[in-house]
Design a protein around this motif. Structure first.
Motif, PDB file in Angstrom:
ATOM      1  N   VAL A 211      24.552  -0.833  22.518  1.00 30.24           N
ATOM      2  CA  VAL A 211      25.982  -0.587  22.271  1.00 30.24           C
ATOM      3  C   VAL A 211      26.277  -0.408  20.791  1.00 30.24           C
ATOM      4  O   VAL A 211      27.340   0.109  20.436  1.00 30.24           O
ATOM      5  N   ASP A 212      25.354  -0.807  19.911  1.00 29.21           N
ATOM      6  CA  ASP A 212      25.539  -0.584  18.477  1.00 29.21           C
ATOM      7  C   ASP A 212      25.421   0.895  18.118  1.00 29.21           C
ATOM      8  O   ASP A 212      26.000   1.332  17.133  1.00 29.21           O
ATOM      9  N   ARG A 213      24.650   1.651  18.908  1.00 30.11           N
ATOM     10  CA  ARG A 213      24.415   3.062  18.600  1.00 30.11           C
ATOM     11  C   ARG A 213      25.334   4.004  19.356  1.00 30.11           C
ATOM     12  O   ARG A 213      25.316   5.206  19.105  1.00 30.11           O
ATOM     13  N   VAL A 214      26.084   3.476  20.289  1.00 30.52           N
ATOM     14  CA  VAL A 214      26.930   4.318  21.135  1.00 30.52           C
ATOM     15  C   VAL A 214      28.389   3.933  20.886  1.00 30.52           C
ATOM     16  O   VAL A 214      28.715   2.744  20.876  1.00 30.52           O
TER      17      VAL A 214
ATOM     18  N   GLU B 276      30.823  -6.963  20.707  1.00 29.37           N
ATOM     19  CA  GLU B 276      30.140  -8.201  20.328  1.00 29.37           C
ATOM     20  C   GLU B 276      29.664  -8.972  21.566  1.00 29.37           C
ATOM     21  O   GLU B 276      28.605  -9.582  21.550  1.00 29.37           O
ATOM     22  N   GLN B 277      30.475  -8.972  22.615  1.00 23.86           N
ATOM     23  CA  GLN B 277      30.091  -9.670  23.842  1.00 23.86           C
ATOM     24  C   GLN B 277      28.963  -8.943  24.569  1.00 23.86           C
ATOM     25  O   GLN B 277      28.125  -9.578  25.207  1.00 23.86           O
ATOM     26  N   LEU B 278      28.934  -7.622  24.481  1.00 22.91           N
ATOM     27  CA  LEU B 278      27.909  -6.835  25.171  1.00 22.91           C
ATOM     28  C   LEU B 278      26.570  -6.819  24.433  1.00 22.91           C
ATOM     29  O   LEU B 278      25.526  -6.673  25.050  1.00 22.91           O
ATOM     30  N   ARG B 279      26.611  -6.941  23.113  1.00 21.94           N
ATOM     31  CA  ARG B 279      25.420  -6.782  22.282  1.00 21.94           C
ATOM     32  C   ARG B 279      24.221  -7.634  22.706  1.00 21.94           C
ATOM     33  O   ARG B 279      23.103  -7.119  22.759  1.00 21.94           O
ATOM     34  N   PRO B 280      24.377  -8.929  23.048  1.00 19.62           N
ATOM     35  CA  PRO B 280      23.195  -9.709  23.424  1.00 19.62           C
ATOM     36  C   PRO B 280      22.470  -9.178  24.668  1.00 19.62           C
ATOM     37  O   PRO B 280      21.255  -9.284  24.788  1.00 19.62           O
ATOM     38  N   MET B 281      23.228  -8.580  25.584  1.00 14.95           N
ATOM     39  CA  MET B 281      22.635  -8.093  26.820  1.00 14.95           C
ATOM     40  C   MET B 281      22.293  -6.605  26.737  1.00 14.95           C
ATOM     41  O   MET B 281      21.380  -6.131  27.415  1.00 14.95           O
ATOM     42  N   MET B 282      23.036  -5.873  25.920  1.00 11.18           N
ATOM     43  CA  MET B 282      22.875  -4.426  25.801  1.00 11.18           C
ATOM     44  C   MET B 282      22.864  -4.041  24.334  1.00 11.18           C
ATOM     45  O   MET B 282      23.893  -3.640  23.778  1.00 11.18           O
TER      46      MET B 282
END
Length: 122
Positions: free
Chosen positions: A38-41, A29-35
């Motif tokens: 990460v939802d697909r990996v 959740e923390q990484l999602r806005p920048m990357m």
């Protein structure tokens, strides 16, 4: 050439310490806005990529600094370049061709670092 190596390698190492550190320590959740990828990996793979980035950063700095196994700097730079090839592939598979600019910049920088390491420590 040695000064050029240290400048480029230090900048690349700082970037990868930061990016790898985020991947290793932050939640999806923390990484999602920048990357968004990460939802697909799977998160274990994201963590592995982060760890490889941190190891690559260490490989750019520690071997030349200590004078021990300096060839590892070339291996580290090559590995970081390959990570960016994978990043470009992920972005293209998601239809995000407009987002590969940073990946291309990091790929070219890692390749230049590998070249500089090769010519500096033979």
């Amino acid at each position: 050439m040695e000064l050029a190596y240290w400048i480029v390698a230090a900048l690349l190492a700082l970037f990868y310490l930061y990016a790898g550190g985020k991947k290793v320590t932050q939640s999806q959740e923390q990484l999602r806005p920048m990357m968004g990828w990460v939802d697909r990996v799977p998160m274990p793979l994201v963590r592995t990529i982060g760890a490889l980035e941190i190891l690559g950063a260490a490989g750019l700095i520690l071997p030349p600094l200590t004078g021990i196994a300096t060839w590892l700097a070339v291996a580290a730079a090559t590995g970081l370049a390959l990570i960016q090839v994978g990043g470009i592939a992920v972005h293209l598979s998601r239809g995000e061709a407009r987002l590969i600019g940073l990946n291309i910049t990091l790929l070219v920088t890692a390749a230049a670092t590998a070249y500089l390491a090769t010519t500096t420590w033979r």
